[in-house]
Enzyme design. Structure first.
Site, mmCIF file in Angstrom:
data_model
loop_
_atom_site.group_PDB
_atom_site.id
_atom_site.type_symbol
_atom_site.label_atom_id
_atom_site.label_comp_id
_atom_site.label_asym_id
_atom_site.label_seq_id
_atom_site.Cartn_x
_atom_site.Cartn_y
_atom_site.Cartn_z
ATOM 1 N NE ARG A 199 -46.116 11.241 22.662
ATOM 2 C CZ ARG A 199 -46.622 10.330 23.450
ATOM 3 N NH1 ARG A 199 -47.447 9.605 22.751
ATOM 4 N NH2 ARG A 199 -46.505 10.189 24.766
ATOM 5 C CG ASN A 221 -43.064 9.128 22.489
ATOM 6 O OD1 ASN A 221 -42.952 10.317 21.838
ATOM 7 N ND2 ASN A 221 -43.476 9.129 23.466
#
Length: 98
Positions: free
Chosen positions: A27, A45
């Protein structure tokens, strides 16, 4: 940004990335890459171990980001990237991590 011409060229895509993509800085690296490409949207996520993202920008920006997502950062092992256009009037202001 302003003007109808510019807005017409903005595309929004929902993306899912599967593989070893959590716990490897995916990320954070995605945010860095999106900022470099001047994309807007977000990355997060999911409980199933995958990562989802909403990408907003021009077609060339989106294409370059999708190409990057197919391999991600060095510690990641991407096995699948799926994406679909997401029609929306919403305009994101920046790219961020959720």
């Amino acid at each position: 940004m302003s003007g109808d011409d510019l807005d017409e060229r903005i595309e929004t895509y929902y993306v899912r990335v599967r593989g070893v993509v959590q716990g490897v800085g995916f990320r954070h690296a995605t945010v860095r890459e999106a900022h470099a490409l001047k994309l807007r949207g977000w990355v997060a996520n999911l409980d199933d171990g995958s990562v989802e993202a909403m990408l907003q920008g021009s077609a060339p920006q989106i294409d370059r980001m999708l190409a990057w997502l197919r391999h991600g950062p060095p510690a990641a092992h991407v096995t699948e990237v799926t994406f679909e256009e997401h029609r929306t009037d919403k305009r994101f202001e920046r790219f961020q991590q959720h």
